[in-house]
Every structure is written in C-alpha cells, then in structure tokens.
Design an enzyme around this catalytic site. Structure first.
Site, PDB file in Angstrom:
ATOM      1  N   CYS B 334      37.655  42.796  38.330  1.00 53.24           N
ATOM      2  CA  CYS B 334      38.742  42.319  39.188  1.00 53.24           C
ATOM      3  C   CYS B 334      39.728  43.423  39.555  1.00 53.24           C
ATOM      4  CB  CYS B 334      39.460  41.145  38.522  1.00 53.24           C
ATOM      5  SG  CYS B 334      39.991  41.464  36.834  1.00 53.24           S
ATOM      6  N   ASP B 458      43.048  36.603  45.215  1.00 48.30           N
ATOM      7  CA  ASP B 458      42.356  36.555  43.927  1.00 48.30           C
ATOM      8  C   ASP B 458      40.997  37.245  44.033  1.00 48.30           C
ATOM      9  OD1 ASP B 458      41.134  35.859  41.550  1.00 48.30           O
ATOM     10  OD2 ASP B 458      42.091  33.883  41.490  1.00 48.30           O
ATOM     11  N   HIS B 460      38.645  37.295  41.922  1.00 48.42           N
ATOM     12  CA  HIS B 460      37.606  36.695  41.102  1.00 48.42           C
ATOM     13  C   HIS B 460      36.674  35.780  41.885  1.00 48.42           C
ATOM     14  CE1 HIS B 460      41.053  37.674  38.492  1.00 48.42           C
ATOM     15  NE2 HIS B 460      40.114  38.115  37.681  1.00 48.42           N
TER      16      HIS B 460
END
Lengths: 579, 509
Positions: B334, B458, B460
C-alpha cells in the site's frame, strides 16, 4: 482480366507497309505508355539501326521465304541452322544499349514498352527464348524506379477514383513482345512479366511465361497533350577538404573525382526538392488530382501561340513551385528518417565542416510530359515530376560519361606529347574529375571551374504528334542532335519541319568570377558580371580539348544568347586559345 | 474589469469610444478564427572563414534564410485534412477568397492539465516558391566551383569552417474566418520572419555556438492565447536540456506573470497540435500495465455537509492501487502504491518525465542509499513515510515535510495545517505511521465548529479500473473521524501513531 494494347492506327499502316515491302528482318522498340489498369498504349516504334554494318537481327537458312534471305547471306558465319529450321542471331548487347539510350531520350509520360520483331514464324520460334532473356535484361533500363514510382503514384490517384482492386492486380511490371510474321502476316503481341531488380532479371524470363495481349488499332496520338514546366535551380554546397570528404566512397580516384561527387550531391539535393514540389495550372490554382487533364488545365497555350513550333500537340504550361532552398527536405518515412540521422548530424555540427570552396548548381531545366487528355491530373503531374527527376539525373550521367571520355583522351594526348613537354600531362583531366586543390591552383588561387550541364532539345516525332529528346553537351551544335536522331532513331527531317527544337539555352551568365567569399553579401551589380570572353559559335570539341588545363566553360555573350562562348578561367589566362 | 475604452491616436489625441465586448472564453473566441500553422525545418549554415567575425558570419547566414522567406510571391500550400478529398489549395499573397474556405482538420488538442480545450481548427501550411525566380529560363544549368577567398595571412590553402544546424521553426497564426486569403498569407509570412529573427536572438546568446533551435507551443492557464517559445538544444537529452534552461524559463515566468514554482513552459508542457485526439501524454507511466490507470477519481464526489472550506489536490494524478501492472502486492504494497500516486502527480505536473517507479525500483533505491540491506530488493517488506521521503528525494529531487500525530484521535486538530498544505502546495499527502498507508487528497475544515473531513484515496483496492465501483466502494471518498476504511475497520486508529508525508513542490519552473 486480359491485357490489352491500343496501338495508334498509323502503326497499322506502318506494319502493312512493312509486310508489303518484305524487306529484311527487323527488330526495334515499342514506345508508348503503361496506362492505368491492364492497358498499354502504343504510340510508335523505333527500329534498332545497324551498327558498323552489323545488323541487329540476322535470319539465316531455314524456310525458303525471301524475307531476310539476302540480308542474312551478306554475313558469313551465322549460327548454323538446325535441321530445316531457321538460325537467328541477335546482337543482344547492341539492342540493349540502343534501348537504354532511347529510354534516356524519352520525355515524361513515354516509356519503352518492349520489342517488336519482324521475321518469319520459324525464326521467331527459334529466337523467342533469346528475345525473352533480352526483354528481361531491358527491364532495369525501361522500367526505371522513377518510372514505376510514377505509375504507382498515378495508380494511387486513380485508385482514389474508385477502382483500387483493378490496380492491385497489375503491380507486376511487364514488357511487350510483338511478332509480325513476315510469312503469314499475323501479328502476335505477348506480355512478359519482368522484374526491375537486376539480380533476378534474367532468371525468371522464359517463353512459357509469355501471355497473349489483345492488340487493337485505334486513333491514339490525337488524345495526347504536352505538359511543360520550367524549373529553376540555385543550390550551393560547401566543398570539404579532400580528407573530410568521407574517404572517397567511390574508390575511383579518391579525392580526385571530388567535384563530380559534389555535383552528384547537388543533383541529389535538388531531386529531393523537386519531389516536394507542386504544379500550378495557368489560373494559379493547384489542380485536383482526380480531375481529368483536359478539363482541369483549360486554355492550352501552345497550339495557338505557336510556341510549340513544329509540335502539333496542345500544350499546357504549368508553373512549378518548390520549397524554399533553406528548408530541409521533409523526411518521407516518419519515424526512422526523423530519428537517427538527426542525432548524427548534431554531432557533425559540433565539429563543423572544413571547407575549401563552394560548389553551385544554377540554371533552368524544362520538364516535359506527354499525357492523355482524359488521364487523371495526379498521374499526369507525377509523370511531369518524374521527367524533371529523370532528366536531371540523365544530364549528370551524360556529363560524367563525357568527363571520363575527355580525360581519357587528354591523357592519351599527354602521353604522346610527353617527350616534348611533360609538364602538362599531370593536370590533364576534366575539371569534374579533379580535386578542388588542383583547381585552386598554386598559381593564382582564384581558379575554380565552370561546367555547363547538357541541355535538352526536342526532336519532333511522328509528324509532330510526339517528341523525343536529346541532350547537347557544352559547345555541341544542334546538328549533333540531328545527326544522332538520324542514326539512333531513324528520324528524318520532314519537309519544312525543324529536326531539333531548342527551348533550353546555354547558361545565361556564369556566376560571378573570383573566389568564394562566404560572408560577403553580393550586391545586385555583381550579377551577370561575368566577362564574356572569346565568343564563337564554333566552339568545337577539338579546341576545347586543346586547352591545356581544361578550364573549359561556356559563357553566353550577354547580347547574343545563342552564341556559345569559351572561357578559360581566370587562373589560366594563357590557356585561352585562338579559335 | 474595464468599463469603457477609447482609441488614442499616435499624436496623443483621444479618438472615439470603442465598443467593448467581452470574449466568452478562449475556445469560444477561437471558433471565429482558424489557426494557420507552418512548420519549417530551416537549415542554417554559418561559414566562418577567419576573415569575418563570427557574429557577422551568423548574421549573413540568417540573412540568407530571411531573404528566401521574404521573397515576394512566397506561397503556402494548404494541406487537406486526412478526411478531406479536396484539392490542395495554394495560399498566395494575391489570393482571393476567405479563410473559412480552407480545408483543414479540427484536431483535438490533448487534454492537458492546463485544460487547453478541444476542437482547435489547425490548418497546416508549407511554403513554396516559384522556382523560376531562382534562375530564369531559358538559361541551362551550370555547375561552378569557386575556391575560398584567401584570408590575409593564412596558409597556402584557405579553409573555412561550415557549421550547420536546423532551426525547427513552427509559426502559428490566428486568422479570422472572414479574412481574405491573401491577407492570411501575409500574416503567416510575417509570423515566420519574426520567428527567424527570434531564433537569431536565441543563437546570439550562445557564445558563438551554432545550436539547433526548436519552437514549442504552450497554452498555460491564465494566458489567453498560445505562446510560442524557442529553446536552443544545449544538450541532446531533452530532460537535461530542460534543466539547463531553467533560468530562461524563470525569466519567462516572471515576464508573463506565471507562478514561479509551477513548470508550465518546459518542453514536456508543449502542446502537440498534430496529435490526434486521445494522444496519451508521457506514454502512460512506467509500470507498463496493459490497462491505463484512472485519473482524478475524486472528481464528482460531493463534500460532506459540515460547512467550512475545502482544500483539494492541485492538478491531476493517477490512481495507483494493489495488483496493478500484473504485480501482486496485496497485503504489503500500500505504501508503494501511495508513492506511485505521488510520483504520477509530479509527472503530470511536468516536474519530471521519469516513469513511475516500480516496487523493485523503489527497493533498489533504498538498498542503494544504504537504508535497507541488499536482501530487501525483491522482498515483500513494508515501507513507511520516512522511506518514501528518501525515495522522493533521490528519485525526483523532491523534499518533503512531515506532520507527526501521536494519536489517531488528534488528527482532526491538525486539519488546519493539512488544509494549508493543499491550498499552497497541493500535492498528494501520504498517510503512514503505525498502520496501513493511505493517500490524502483534500481536507474540509469548518473553523467555527472545528469539524473536519478527509478525502482519502485507498491503495488497498484490488479490483479493475472501474470508476463507478471505486467511488461506490468508497475506495475514494470523504471520511470523517470515526468512519471506517473501505476495507472495513476504523480509518484512523485512536491511539496509533501517524506520520503525514507532505511532498513539497520543487522551487523550479
């Protein structure tokens, strides 16, 4: 789809006459044009003349008909006839050379389509394999790369009109073989697929690949028009020192022939400009590529004004526009041409080029193309452009050939005279084949040379319906062209007609004499400041050769444009000969 | 805003009042015009023969070029567009007709950060001259050779140094659609001549070196028309050449009132007027992924209704997330992806043309710097905000500031600082620290209530490049303290330690 060939109906009568006379066997060239599609247009024939009493084709023995009999027997030692058949001997080299020379004499829009033979059937069947090999050998000269490119461009233009598929079937170039049977009076036309690449030329040619072509006679010449344009050239290149000239790629003479390479480089650069050029019609507009010639280029200037003289063909004068000289030619292929050479030149630029002088090409040449009235403009102007290119390179070739010949001759003379005055022998080469340092000369340092390129003249043909061309070397009178026309092309002066039409004149004025001063901006007054020296219309070859140091250059006398002058250049005032 | 304007004559008297009309927008205004474009690869040949000073030689060389381009009767061939079947048209000084009748293409300018708009109507022209002006018929061709004039005091053979180079000029000319073709040709000619003179001034500053010069067109934000700038090629490599020209660009930025720390006039910023629509800038990043990354995925999201001011990222970025480039980094990549997003922003703002670094490149940089052992390369180890700052410094020359927050619960109290970052610098912020890495793209902060919301990107996300799915799954979304992350679990862990990495803009143009 079968190929067809439309021959001008005058040829029908010509062949009839040939059959009626039943003269000796004959071989010659078919001259015409590859039209779009599967069609060829045949305008005329040019008989291969005999060379030094050697007939190009001799038929011996065999079947009894009188045709060719006498001619054949004049020569002893012909190949033996096979049992009952005929024996044929062809002067292959001469026929090829003749075709090469004629191809160079054709204006734009015309090409050598192939060969015709007039002989008995028996002789033809014996000679056919040899004729096929001969045709294959002609391919390189007759279907020049520029010629095929023209066709391709024209086809592309035509394809834009709609019949793309039809074009693609005929990518394969072919030459024609016409047999006129002197016994049965039959005329058989066949096409031989050929390849322009020299390596594979003769390999593929065989009798079995001949394909029949439909031959029909119809009025053809009448639909032709002549496109004309002038193209002015003024290009200059710095001449590098001998060492920097890239090691003399030719291997011939090293730095010796440097000026010839300079001229070749100038011609190459100019050719690139011509490729980028555009033709403008009389009205000032660019004609649409798909339009027909006759409609798009209205108001022919020739027939009425009489400027075409002995040519009886409607003439359209176009204006040729080219990119300014200071522009680098646009690369044709996008990526590779743009990438690699650019970085290479950048490294060159850093170093700079050490120059000892300047080579310059200046003057005008005329482009000519015979095209059909109903042809697409795109194809027609491509023919005209191809003619400019072909004519420019033909002039270069002729001049280089001439330079080699003159130098050889000079060297022979020099050797003969060596006993008396050995000093002059060393310098006895044509200026084009010498190095700049030889011309700069320790003597005066302001030497240099002026060499006129051959100029093109027109030879009206087929009663003025067409024309062939020839090139006059510096100082050559127009009679020389007339003489060659008689010998090579069997052109006879028709009553009241000029044999040679001169449009291009000798260079009007030499560049200003004196050394190259790169950073001096020439004032107007210097233009045409070349002093005309000893003028004589009879500046003959012999007098030129007798100029010890070969600074031969022609200068037109300002007042009499047609007079050919002879000037020995400044470095060598003593070289000027009384004429 | 000007309310009225009057014409002032050259003698100082005031003439009649002018009727002012406000131009709606550049693109709107351009619809009434056409752009004539003339690309000219000009060959410049400077001959230094030892007897004339170098600058005189250069002037003479430019004189040769100018005389050819100023020749009377210079015409322009107008290229028909790719679709156009019309005959090519000739633009002559005496030509009749209106500019509107010219063939041309409505080329779409690439949608760049500056929002240059689309549908610019460019007409390509190339100059032509009647060749019989060079040598008049019927005089035939003559080849001449002239040796160089000897300079005083030189050796037995005079030599000169010829330096040649290419000036890649490219003139643009706006002409009204109801303008006469002849006038348009004249305007284009004048534009070309001006550019040759500009190229001469560029070369005058190069200490006698004869360098290639190239024209670039720009359309910086806030400037109401194209700018054409000529840059000399000091170095072969365009990126390094751009670096060498920074002083020249700084002067131009000051002159034009452009921001002093935004690269707007680098050669990478130049417009590609010939490019067809959809020409991807920069070749699509360094990852070599088959699918193009999405850009600016936050556009279209509504800010939460807490009031106050919103400060957002300035300029475009690419959304980098797990599993992109056919590389499985799920569970550990990440921070790498957050770094890639930051790098994409620096690329798209034209600070660099380097590719987005791959995981391996990132690990190699850290190993080379000695921050990590060589065995780190090829591993699946995490990296944090500190490592990112090392890489940004080494790979892009970008410095970063840190904002350290000891407890996740304290983050809202730093919203004002973060908002200030977006307002001034505007780069994406990497959120690192004890837990998962996120990318912060904006802050909303209400001074009165103290409420704050954060625009979180994000990394992820493991799905495909589907904007709707990404937005609906809140992989990009406004989050308020206490909200959950897209993958579940609290976004900011109350008692975890946080490091905010704030990349700074290089102070360059």
């Amino acid at each position: 789809m079968a190929r067809t060939c439309q021959a001008d109906d005058a040829l029908e009568k010509q062949f009839e006459a040939l059959l009626k006379q039943q003269a000796g066997p004959e071989v010659g060239l078919l001259v015409g044009k590859h039209a779009t599609g599967a069609k060829a247009l045949l305008y005329g024939t040019i008989k291969t003349p005999s060379q030094e009493q050697l007939e190009p084709i001799v038929v011996a023995g065999g079947a009894g008909p009188p045709a060719g009999g006498q001619a054949a027997r004049r020569r002893a030692g012909g190949p033996a006839a096979g049992g009952g058949g005929a024996a044929v001997s062809l002067e292959v080299e001469w026929i090829t050379e003749h075709a090469r020379q004629v191809a160079r004499m054709l204006p734009g829009g015309l090409s050598v389509l192939g060969l015709y033979v007039f002989c008995p059937e028996a002789a033809y069947s014996v000679a056919a394999p040899q004729l096929c090999a001969l045709l294959a050998g002609l391919a390189a000269a007759c279907l020049s790369p520029t010629g095929t490119a023209t066709t391709a461009a024209g086809d592309a233009a035509a394809a834009a009109g709609g019949d793309a598929q039809q074009q693609q079937q005929h990518q394969q170039p072919y030459l024609l073989l016409l047999h006129i049977d002197s016994t049965s009076r039959k005329q058989a036309l066949r096409a031989l697929p050929v390849s322009t690449s020299v390596s594979t030329a003769s390999a593929s040619a065989s009798v079995s690949s001949l394909r029949p072509v439909e031959l029909k006679f119809a009025p053809t010449l009448g639909s032709l028009v002549l496109l004309r344009c002038w193209h002015g050239v003024d290009l200059a290149l710095p001449v590098p020192t001998a060492g920097a000239a890239g090691g003399g790629g030719g291997g011939e003479g090293g730095s010796g022939a440097q000026l010839r390479r300079q001229l070749a480089a100038l011609v190459a650069a100019e050719s690139e400009r011509i490729r980028c050029g555009v033709f403008v019609a009389a009205g000032g507009s660019v004609p649409a590529e798909s339009a027909q010639v006759g409609e798009a280029l209205s108001c022919p200037s020739g027939s009425g004004s009489g400027s075409s003289g002995p040519l009886h063909v409607p003439t359209f004068d176009l204006t040729f526009l080219a990119p300014p000289r200071c522009l680098e030619p646009q690369p044709h292929t996008s990526a590779e041409a743009a990438g690699a050479p650019a970085s290479q030149s950048q490294t060159q630029q850093a170093a700079g080029l050490v120059a000892v002088g300047q080579a310059r090409l200046r003057g005008c040449l005329q482009g000519l193309a015979f095209v059909g009235k109903r042809e697409a403009v795109g194809r027609a102007v491509a023919d005209l452009k191809a003619d400019l290119l072909a004519s420019l390179s033909a002039r270069l070739d002729l001049l280089v050939e001439e330079a080699a010949r003159v130098s050889e001759q000079l060297q022979e003379e020099g050797q003969q005279q060596e006993g008396q005055q050995g000093a002059t022998a060393a310098a006895a080469v044509h200026p084009l084949l010498s190095a700049p340092t030889q011309l700069g000369g320790a003597a005066g340092r302001c030497g240099g040379c002026d060499v006129a390129l051959p100029r093109r003249v027109l030879l009206p043909w087929l009663g003025g319906g067409l024309a062939l061309c020839d090139y006059l070397l510096e100082g050559e009178p127009s009679e020389a062209a007339a003489e060659r026309a008689r010998e090579l092309l069997a052109l006879q002066a028709e009553k009241g007609c000029q044999v040679v039409v001169e449009h291009e004149m000798p260079p009007a004025a030499a560049a200003a004499a004196g050394p190259w001063q790169p950073n001096v901006v020439a004032g107007e007054g210097l233009q045409g400041g070349g002093k005309a020296a000893g003028a004589s219309s009879a500046a003959s070859l012999s007098s030129r050769l007798s100029c010890g140091v070969t600074m031969a250059a022609s200068l037109a006398v300002a007042a009499v444009a047609s007079a050919v002058g002879l000037l020995s250049l400044l470095g060598q005032p003593a070289g000027q000969q009384p004429q | 805003m000007v309310d009225c304007a009057v014409r002032v004559h050259t003698d100082g008297t005031v003439g009649h009042q002018l009727d002012l009309k406000k131009t709606p927008s550049f693109n709107e205004w351009l619809k009434g015009h056409r752009i004539l474009r003339c690309e000219l690869p000009v060959k410049l040949e400077v001959v230094e023969d030892g007897s004339t000073p170098a600058d005189v030689a250069r002037q003479v060389a430019f004189g040769h070029v100018l005389r050819q381009l100023q020749a009377p009767g210079l015409a322009f061939l107008v290229h028909p567009g790719p679709s156009g079947r019309a005959a090519p048209l000739l633009l002559r000084p005496e030509a009749d007709g209106l500019v509107d009748s010219l063939p041309g293409t409505a080329t779409t300018a690439p949608t760049s950060a500056s929002g240059s708009g689309s549908g610019i109507d460019v007409v390509r022209c190339s100059p032509l001259v009647d060749t019989t002006q060079l040598a008049s018929p019927p005089g035939g061709l003559l080849f001449t050779y002239r040796p160089l004039a000897a300079a005083p005091g030189s050796g037995p053979t005079a030599t000169a140094t010829c330096r040649s180079t290419t000036l890649r000029l490219d003139a643009l000319c706006y002409v009204r659609r109801d303008c006469r073709l002849g006038a348009a040709a004249g305007a284009l000619s004048r534009g070309i001549v001006r550019q040759v003179q500009a190229a001469q001034r560029v070369l005058e500053k190069q200490d006698g070196k004869v360098l290639p010069v190239r024209a670039h067109h720009f359309l910086p934000p806030g400037v109401g028309h194209h700018l054409t700038v000529l840059y000399p090629a000091l170095l072969d490599d365009p990126e390094r050449n751009d670096d060498r020209l920074v002083a020249a660009r700084q002067r131009l930025h000051a002159l034009l009132g452009l921001p002093p720390n935004r690269p707007l006039l680098r050669s990478a910023n130049a417009l590609d007027l010939a490019a067809a629509a959809g020409g991807e800038e920069g070749g699509g990043g360094g990852g070599g992924g088959a699918v193009a990354r999405l850009r600016d995925v936050h556009v279209g999201l509504a800010a939460p209704g807490i009031g106050g001011t919103v400060a957002l990222i300035q300029g475009s970025y690419e959304y980098c997330h797990y599993l992109q480039d056919r590389f499985n980094d799920s569970g550990w990549g990440c921070a790498y992806r957050s770094l890639q997003t930051i790098c994409s922003w620096f690329r798209l703002q034209k600070y660099t043309s380097k590719p987005i670094p791959s995981h391996k490149t990132i690990q190699q940089v850290l190993a080379r710097l000695g921050d990590k052992p060589p065995s780190f390369v090829g591993s699946s180890n995490w990296i944090g905000a500190i490592e990112l700052s090392y890489i940004l410094d080494d790979y892009l020359g970008v410095t970063s500031k840190f904002l350290t927050v000891n407890r996740g619960a304290d983050i809202p109290s730093h919203a004002r600082e973060l908002a200030a970052h977006f307002a001034t610098v505007g780069s994406p912020v990497m959120i690192g620290g004890g837990v998962l890495a996120y990318t912060l793209l904006g802050v909303q902060f209400n001074e009165l209530t103290g409420e704050a919301a954060f625009l979180i990107l994000d990394p992820h996300y493991t799905g495909g490049e589907d904007l709707k799915r990404i937005q609906q799954g809140t992989w990009i979304g406004w989050k308020r303290p206490g909200d959950n992350a897209a993958a579940g679990g609290p976004l900011f862990v109350e008692d975890a330690f946080y490091n905010f990495l704030l990349p700074q803009r290089p102070n360059t143009v």
